[in-house]
Scaffold this active site. Structure first.
Site, PDB file in Angstrom:
ATOM      1  N   GLU A  84       0.825  -1.205   0.000  1.00  0.00           N
ATOM      2  CA  GLU A  84       0.000   0.000   0.000  1.00  0.00           C
ATOM      3  C   GLU A  84       0.863   1.261   0.000  1.00  0.00           C
ATOM      4  O   GLU A  84       0.543   2.252  -0.673  1.00  0.00           O
ATOM      5  CB  GLU A  84      -0.917  -0.005   1.231  1.00  0.00           C
ATOM      6  CG  GLU A  84      -1.953  -1.125   1.236  1.00  0.00           C
ATOM      7  CD  GLU A  84      -1.411  -2.456   1.735  1.00  0.00           C
ATOM      8  OE1 GLU A  84      -2.211  -3.382   1.907  1.00  0.00           O
ATOM      9  OE2 GLU A  84      -0.181  -2.583   1.948  1.00  0.00           O
ATOM     10  N   ALA A 195       8.110 -36.006 -14.148  1.00  0.00           N
ATOM     11  CA  ALA A 195       8.213 -35.940 -15.606  1.00  0.00           C
ATOM     12  C   ALA A 195       8.055 -37.359 -16.152  1.00  0.00           C
ATOM     13  O   ALA A 195       8.658 -38.300 -15.630  1.00  0.00           O
ATOM     14  CB  ALA A 195       9.563 -35.365 -16.018  1.00  0.00           C
ATOM     15  N   THR A 237      16.037 -41.903  -4.935  1.00  0.00           N
ATOM     16  CA  THR A 237      16.407 -40.810  -5.830  1.00  0.00           C
ATOM     17  C   THR A 237      17.841 -40.367  -5.580  1.00  0.00           C
ATOM     18  O   THR A 237      18.601 -40.084  -6.518  1.00  0.00           O
ATOM     19  CB  THR A 237      15.448 -39.614  -5.640  1.00  0.00           C
ATOM     20  OG1 THR A 237      14.103 -40.047  -5.918  1.00  0.00           O
ATOM     21  CG2 THR A 237      15.803 -38.470  -6.568  1.00  0.00           C
TER      22      THR A 237
END
Length: 597
Positions: A84, A195, A237
């Site tokens: 603002e 993916a 992973t």
């Protein structure tokens, strides 16, 4: 960035041949105009996503009675110049009589009414708010303050319902989805990214997965990471891909990298163990490979143990750490577990125009126990986007919660059951600046003036700025002075902490030799200055008399209380000491007054 990065919606109002004036010409109704500018406020609010996280995203658009955009602004981070204020400065004299469009009610709290005051002083006559603040102790405060000053305040959708109003309100929900989930679900907003090839595989039968998608898609993944507080992978992973999990598009927030593994069967050497630029955490089952835990700790990797490791408990823990948004980039087994636990709220699926085949090739989500297609989870608000040669499909597993559910008020609840007390009288917890007692935190946005060695004073943006810079004060090395300069220029307390901690870890020779002996005194002097400089903060602290104050950080075992009360809680101790001293000073002052009478 467009809002599509957050939830698949794009409200790029000023591009692609679209103009606000054309839109208003086509539909001159009052609520259509409000909806248009609220969407714009949401769009610019999204500009800050991922720079300093976590914090809410605020945008403000000032519009003259003739329909001209006079000024805009967005909040970079909690404690920086409000949207603002920026919009009013940009608009100048055009602010008078203008309408201010805010995507969300300002979070004026702890006596900081800068945002609302800027609109009042600029003589704005009307304020349109896209949604009320989702945090209960802030909800309605700024709206009431503005109305008490004579401004007309309208909350989108509360007096009129239409399709265009609903779309505008949804844009406000989307840009602050993580905050809404935190407020309503007690877990961070989590999304799963993967993916796949055109035949639904995330890797070849051999496990090789680099690269399935194009360079353009990978750039989008970096952007998604940069908007997250943490990115999670599983042990598989780490073993298979040895990822870095960085946000390499530059200039954005770098999320915490998290490895979830029950067995802690991880390699001795991995890219994730290099924490020189980005921190890493390993969450595991209690007691797993204690010797390897020590090795990780020696590398600077944080290890957190759980009695039983599961996604739900980890997300509740991250909620307690104050995280808003979590990105999951894990394999199929962990993804299935997270979905089953109900902690995945959205899915981003990148589809590459490739076929790799293989009966043993992995799919993005493991076994969910479903045997019929009628049991499948339906994605909501599905969106498709072409990215280079790939297609990005995004959709929600759960709708965005209603941030303002209709529940009995505190007075109504007490009338039903007088024994119910919404607050614990003996222990007061605080941690993040948005908490009811968040002003007690050294990260709160209250500037302090501290004396210099030469007799002058230096203004610090927060106690945390002062604390981090003090690590390097008095060291006769140009590198130490550079560290102090970087901390001073940090735009938020979070950034100041990041700079100070990083420099301390990478360049311990620049840290003053007596730091461990004086750091408690440094923090105390900063806190005393803050509470002495702001009377309302002092009153707030004194009002807690008789209560134990606990800094509720679940991971800081020095300044905080820890997950299960195992922390030293030095910040809480210092505040209780300060409270006691203030009370003593007040008592002495009262006695002196009585003697004078």
């Amino acid at each position: 960035m467009a809002l599509s990065l957050v939830a698949g919606y794009s409200y790029s109002l000023l591009g692609k041949g679209f103009s606000i004036s054309n839109s208003l010409h086509n539909n001159n109704s009052h609520h259509a105009r409000d909806a248009t500018y609220i969407k714009r406020a949401a769009e610019i609010a999204d500009s800050s996503s991922g720079f300093t996280s976590p914090h809410p995203n605020f945008g403000c658009v000032l519009v003259t009675p003739s329909g001209k955009v006079a000024g805009e602004g967005y909040l970079y981070a909690q404690g920086t110049r409000p949207a603002e204020v920026q919009a009013v400065e940009a608009a100048g004299p055009w602010s008078k009589g203008a309408t201010a469009y805010l995507n969300m009610e300002p979070g004026d709290c702890h006596g900081d009414h800068t945002a609302a005051s800027a609109l009042v002083q600029a003589k704005v006559t009307r304020v349109v708010v896209g949604m009320r603040h989702p945090l209960k102790h802030l909800q309605g405060n700024a709206i009431r303050a503005l109305r008490s000053e004579g401004l007309q305040v309208d909350v989108l959708g509360e007096d009129l319902q239409s399709k265009i109003i609903e779309e505008a309100r949804k844009s406000c929900l989307v840009v602050n989805t993580p905050l809404i989930y935190r407020a309503t679900s007690q877990v961070p907003f989590s999304f799963l990214k993967y993916a796949i090839t055109a035949d639904g595989k995330i890797a070849a039968s051999s496990g090789h997965a680099a690269w399935i998608t194009s360079k353009e898609s990978r750039a989008r993944v970096f952007e998604l990471r940069g908007r997250s507080d943490a990115v999670i992978v599983g042990g598989n992973t780490v073993r298979r891909d040895n990822p870095r999990l960085t946000a390499r598009h530059g200039g954005a927030h770098m999320p915490l990298r998290v490895v979830m593994t029950k067995s802690l069967d991880l390699p001795d050497e991995a890219n994730l163990w290099d924490v020189s630029d980005v921190p890493t955490m390993v969450v595991t089952q209690r007691g797993a490979r204690k010797s390897f835990q020590k090795i990780l700790a020696s590398k600077g990797v944080e290890v957190v143990e759980f009695d039983i490791l599961n996604p739900r408990d980890v997300m509740e823990y991250f909620h307690d750490r104050g995280y808003l948004s979590i990105m999951w980039e894990c394999g199929g087994r962990l993804a299935a577990s997270a979905i089953s636990d109900g902690v995945i709220h959205k899915v981003y699926a990148f589809l590459a125009p490739k076929i790799i085949g293989g009966t043993n090739a992995q799919s993005p989500v493991g076994e969910l126990g479903m045997v019929e297609m009628t049991q499948a989870f339906d994605l909501l608000d599905v969106c498709y986007e072409q990215i280079g040669p790939d297609m990005l499909m995004s959709g929600s597993l759960q709708p965005i919660p209603d941030p303002t559910p209709i529940i009995p008020s505190e007075n109504e609840t007490l009338a039903i059951d007088p024994t119910v007390n919404p607050y614990e009288p003996s222990i007061i917890f605080f941690y993040k600046t948005w908490d009811p007692y968040g002003a007690f935190s050294n990260f709160s946005a209250h500037s302090i003036k501290m004396p210099e060695e030469n007799g002058g004073n230096v203004t610090w943006s927060s106690v945390e700025h002062y604390y981090q810079a003090s690590k390097f004060m008095g060291v006769s090395d140009s590198g130490a002075k550079d560290c102090i300069g970087k901390i001073i220029s940090a735009k938020s307390p979070e950034e100041a902490a990041k700079v100070g901690r990083s420099m301390q870890r990478l360049h311990p020779n620049l840290v003053r030799a007596d730091w461990e002996d004086v750091k408690i005194d440094v923090m105390y002097s900063g806190l005393r200055c803050k509470f002495s400089s702001y009377p309302y903060l002092k009153s707030m602290l004194l009002a807690t008399s008789g209560s134990v104050l606990v800094e509720a950080s679940p991971h800081d075992l020095f300044w905080g209380g820890g997950r299960e009360g195992e922390g030293l809680n030095y910040l809480g101790r210092l505040l209780m000491r300060l409270r006691s001293e203030f009370l003593g000073e007040s008592s002495t002052s009262s006695e002196s007054t009585c003697l004078a009478l």
